[in-house]
Scaffold this motif. Structure first.
Motif, PDB file in Angstrom:
ATOM      1  N   VAL A   1       0.850  -1.204   0.000  1.00 16.90           N
ATOM      2  CA  VAL A   1       0.000   0.000   0.000  1.00 16.90           C
ATOM      3  C   VAL A   1       0.879   1.247   0.000  1.00 16.90           C
TER       4      VAL A   1
ATOM      5  N   LYS B   1       2.156   1.924  -3.266  1.00 10.98           N
ATOM      6  CA  LYS B   1       1.043   2.145  -4.188  1.00 10.98           C
ATOM      7  C   LYS B   1       0.872   1.031  -5.222  1.00 10.98           C
TER       8      LYS B   1
ATOM      9  N   LEU C   1      -5.213   1.992  -1.370  1.00 11.79           N
ATOM     10  CA  LEU C   1      -5.266   2.310   0.055  1.00 11.79           C
ATOM     11  C   LEU C   1      -6.296   1.449   0.782  1.00 11.79           C
TER      12      LEU C   1
ATOM     13  N   LEU D   1      -5.686  -1.736   3.090  1.00  9.86           N
ATOM     14  CA  LEU D   1      -5.400  -1.714   4.524  1.00  9.86           C
ATOM     15  C   LEU D   1      -6.551  -2.316   5.331  1.00  9.86           C
TER      16      LEU D   1
END
Length: 314
Positions: free
Chosen positions: A254, A257, A261, A264
């Protein structure tokens, strides 16, 4: 052989271990490459499921043939050949039909893509068969976790991505003057490997949990698995560590990238998975706590698949 016996012989409930990495690779192909080829998807799914069922049937057949201990939970109830009094000829015929279906679907998939699919498929078939068959099967050595984790966790994910993007030069094989040349985009392959790491670790842990539960039976049946070599205490520590590595992997991906996101959200599974790890530490039996390893695998990897899928909407 009736349907119920067939489903028990191939242990249909365990097929999530191959379908989940397949789904992970498919959704990642959509997320990272925005590509999906439905015919290739269906061909690989058919080949994958047929071969997975065949290898499970081979494993049960070889356990039946080689077992020294012919009583107890893991044999009388777990092995369909014994439980349902199946004839050896019907079991062998079932295995042959499943292998033919898997091979045919896989060969058609190769014709629709390129030779790399054929080579990886052949290697996977060889490992799958040698896992349970041969003078010294992989399942009877301390290598089962490595082979099952790598081939079912990473190779399936890679192929399920590649069949959609084989024409985008992420990897290919050439042959000239008797020499094979293999080329691949290191960065892309590494990304696929690390997004597959929770699957690699989860599948390895299913095998590890199975072997921990079977230490006594395996010793009697001369199956010298990893927990027998390193001891139960170290095997349990490894079991825990592989899950923790998977969570670290998600966070790093994460940050880099590689994953959205939203990935998570996978961290929310830490609480129930950690609880299951503690339960497995207390007692290790096939009947009571082994299923926790399968639940952990599904929780973490289905969560990753869903979050990558949600990332497609952004």
């Amino acid at each position: 052989m009736n349907v119920k016996s067939f489903l028990k012989l191939v242990e249909i409930q365990t097929k999530a271990a191959s379908v989940t990495p397949f789904a992970l690779g498919t959704v990642y192909a959509l997320f990272a490459f925005h590509d999906f080829k439905p015919v290739n998807f269906l061909l690989m799914l058919l080949s994958l499921l047929s071969f997975d069922m065949a290898t499970t049937a081979i494993n049960n057949y070889m356990d039946y043939k080689k077992a020294n201990k012919t009583h107890g939970y893991n044999y009388e109830k777990h092995n369909a050949i014994v439980r349902d009094n199946l004839s050896e000829s019907s079991v062998v015929a079932t295995i042959i039909v499943l292998l033919l279906i898997a091979s045919t679907a896989g060969f058609i998939l190769f014709l629709r893509t390129n030779v790399l699919v054929l080579l990886i498929g052949m290697a996977s078939f060889a490992v799958g068969i040698l896992y349970s068959f041969g003078p010294i099967p992989i399942s009877r050595m301390p290598l089962g976790e490595i082979f099952s984790g790598f081939f079912m966790g990473f190779v399936i994910v890679f192929l399920s991505v590649f069949i959609h993007v084989y024409d985008k030069n992420i990897a290919y094989v050439t042959y000239s003057s008797g020499i094979f040349n293999v080329w691949f985009d290191v960065l892309v392959v590494l990304k696929i490997f690390f997004i597959s790491l929770p699957a690699v670790m989860g599948i390895a842990n299913i095998m590890l949990a199975n072997n921990i539960c079977d230490i006594e039976d395996d010793l009697e049946n001369r199956r010298y698995t990893l927990p027998i070599y390193i001891g139960k205490e170290k095997a349990l520590k490894l079991f825990k560590a592989l899950y923790y590595i998977s969570y670290i992997d998600i966070v790093v991906l994460v940050i880099l990238k590689v994953l959205p996101l939203l990935a998570l959200i996978v961290l929310l599974t830490f609480v129930p998975i950690n609880k299951n790890i503690k339960e497995f530490y207390k007692v290790q039996t096939k009947k009571d706590t082994f299923p926790l390893s399968v639940k952990n695998f599904l929780m973490m990897n289905v969560a990753e698949i869903i979050t990558i899928g949600l990332g497609l909407l952004h």
